[in-house]
Design an enzyme around this catalytic site. Structure first.
Site, PDB file in Angstrom:
ATOM      1  N   ASN A  89      -0.760 -26.491  16.381  1.00 29.56           N
ATOM      2  CA  ASN A  89      -0.799 -25.020  16.416  1.00 29.56           C
ATOM      3  C   ASN A  89      -1.656 -24.615  17.608  1.00 29.56           C
ATOM      4  O   ASN A  89      -2.885 -24.658  17.549  1.00 29.56           O
ATOM      5  CB  ASN A  89      -1.395 -24.493  15.100  1.00 29.56           C
ATOM      6  CG  ASN A  89      -1.488 -22.976  15.096  1.00 29.56           C
ATOM      7  OD1 ASN A  89      -1.004 -22.322  16.017  1.00 29.56           O
ATOM      8  ND2 ASN A  89      -2.119 -22.427  14.069  1.00 29.56           N
ATOM      9  N   GLU A 103      -5.599 -25.152   4.428  1.00 27.84           N
ATOM     10  CA  GLU A 103      -6.532 -24.944   5.530  1.00 27.84           C
ATOM     11  C   GLU A 103      -7.722 -24.133   5.026  1.00 27.84           C
ATOM     12  O   GLU A 103      -7.691 -22.890   5.067  1.00 27.84           O
ATOM     13  CB  GLU A 103      -5.845 -24.172   6.666  1.00 27.84           C
ATOM     14  CG  GLU A 103      -4.669 -24.914   7.273  1.00 27.84           C
ATOM     15  CD  GLU A 103      -4.476 -24.541   8.738  1.00 27.84           C
ATOM     16  OE1 GLU A 103      -4.446 -25.475   9.556  1.00 27.84           O
ATOM     17  OE2 GLU A 103      -4.394 -23.349   9.078  1.00 27.84           O
ATOM     18  N   GLY A 109     -11.757 -24.330  13.018  1.00 23.88           N
ATOM     19  CA  GLY A 109     -12.438 -24.064  14.282  1.00 23.88           C
ATOM     20  C   GLY A 109     -13.949 -24.179  14.217  1.00 23.88           C
ATOM     21  O   GLY A 109     -14.646 -23.737  15.127  1.00 23.88           O
ATOM     22  N   LYS A 140      -2.104 -21.774  18.678  1.00 27.55           N
ATOM     23  CA  LYS A 140      -2.669 -20.419  18.522  1.00 27.55           C
ATOM     24  C   LYS A 140      -2.412 -19.616  19.809  1.00 27.55           C
ATOM     25  O   LYS A 140      -1.373 -19.818  20.436  1.00 27.55           O
ATOM     26  CB  LYS A 140      -4.149 -20.498  18.138  1.00 27.55           C
ATOM     27  CG  LYS A 140      -4.347 -21.417  16.922  1.00 27.55           C
ATOM     28  CD  LYS A 140      -5.699 -21.335  16.302  1.00 27.55           C
ATOM     29  CE  LYS A 140      -5.766 -22.290  15.116  1.00 27.55           C
ATOM     30  NZ  LYS A 140      -7.032 -22.205  14.380  1.00 27.55           N
TER      31      LYS A 140
HETATM   32  P1  13P Z   1      -8.745 -26.233  14.130  1.00 30.10           P
HETATM   33  O1  13P Z   1      -8.087 -27.595  14.124  1.00 30.10           O
HETATM   34  O2  13P Z   1      -9.084 -25.732  15.494  1.00 30.10           O
HETATM   35  O3  13P Z   1      -9.873 -26.157  13.150  1.00 30.10           O
HETATM   36  O4  13P Z   1      -7.625 -25.192  13.590  1.00 30.10           O
HETATM   37  C1  13P Z   1      -6.968 -25.474  12.421  1.00 30.10           C
HETATM   38  C2  13P Z   1      -5.886 -24.502  12.251  1.00 30.10           C
HETATM   39  O5  13P Z   1      -6.134 -23.336  11.988  1.00 30.10           O
HETATM   40  C3  13P Z   1      -4.511 -24.968  12.426  1.00 30.10           C
HETATM   41  O6  13P Z   1      -3.593 -24.015  12.014  1.00 30.10           O
END
Ligand code: 13P
Length: 245
Positions: free
Chosen positions: A9, A155, A161, A11
């Site tokens: 992802n 999650e 994050g 983002k």
């Molecule tokens: P991180 O791996 O950056 O913690 O993000 C996880 C996430 O939200 C994946 O959709």
């Protein structure tokens, strides 16, 4: 038997090394890539399994700035992430909106990746299992019966994050609870076909703890998916998942 998935992802980012260099590096990884909408076609031209990160809760019409699930399918997406905690917390998406999006994704013939997970306070109060079960119950729409496949991504918000990943033991407990909730609330037969992924600060350094118990079907990765070397290391780790029964 549920499929296993490793999903990048991105983002609202693109890999610092550049999309083409990144995709060349990961071309043999058995993975799914979820770029921002506008790069879907570019990524789909070079990589087989593509996911969108969101979609509209409507089929078509006067919804400025929205993108429908049918349009995403036309761009080459096979999957759509629904209900990511960043959508829930930053953009105020509630269970009702997410249920409508789920319906759109299923109607478009795509595979939803439904994200669930508790916040820090809920975990500290011992409510994580109950909260995740409630989120799955809220997603139990009649259209689930038409879905070929659904992916659930656990999650926990406190792990996204933050560099603080859930432990393998926490993940094992929640995966068990998710399977129970799916059996209870979702149509017969769907629970055993639903892949359950973990997401939240997954890195090549912690992934082995997360796979050790063998209950997880893969990972939804944010930060570590933006670097092709780290993402490839996670793809290698997927091969160490115990054989399915
Ligand atoms: P991180 O791996 O950056 O913690 O993000 C996880 C996430 O939200 C994946 O959709």
């Amino acid at each position: 038997m549920p499929n296993r998935y490793l999903i990048a992802n991105w983002k609202m980012n693109i890999p610092p090394e550049g999309i083409v260099t990144y995709l060349d590096a990961v071309k043999d990884a058995n993975a799914v890539i979820a770029p921002p909408f506008v790069y879907l076609k570019d990524v789909a031209a070079r990589f087989a399994n593509i996911s969108a990160q969101n979609c509209a809760d409507q089929k078509a019409g006067a919804f400025t700035g929205e993108v429908s699930a049918d349009m995403l399918r036309d761009c080459g997406a096979r999957f759509v992430i629904i209900g990511h905690s960043e959508r829930r917390t930053i953009y105020g998406e509630d269970d009702g909106l997410i249920a409508r999006k789920l319906e759109m994704v299923i109607d478009a013939g795509l595979t939803p990746i439904l994200c669930i997970g508790e916040n820090e306070q809920q975990r500290e109060r011992g409510h994580a299992v109950e909260f995740c079960s409630d989120q799955l119950c809220a997603a139990a729409i009649p259209q689930l019966a038409n879905a070929n496949e659904i992916v659930v991504a656990y999650e926990p918000i406190w792990a996204i994050g933050t560099g603080r990943n859930a432990t393998g033991a926490m993940v094992a407990e929640i995966v068990g609870a998710i399977r129970d909730a799916l059996e209870r609330f979702w149509p017969d037969g769907l629970a055993s076909r639903t892949s359950i992924l973990y997401g939240g600060s997954v890195t090549p350094d912690n992934v082995d703890d997360l796979i050790a118990d063998g209950r997880i079907d893969g990972f939804l990765v944010g930060g570590a998916s933006l670097d092709s070397k780290r993402f490839l290391a996670l793809a290698e780790a997927m091969k160490r998942l115990p054989a399915q029964p």
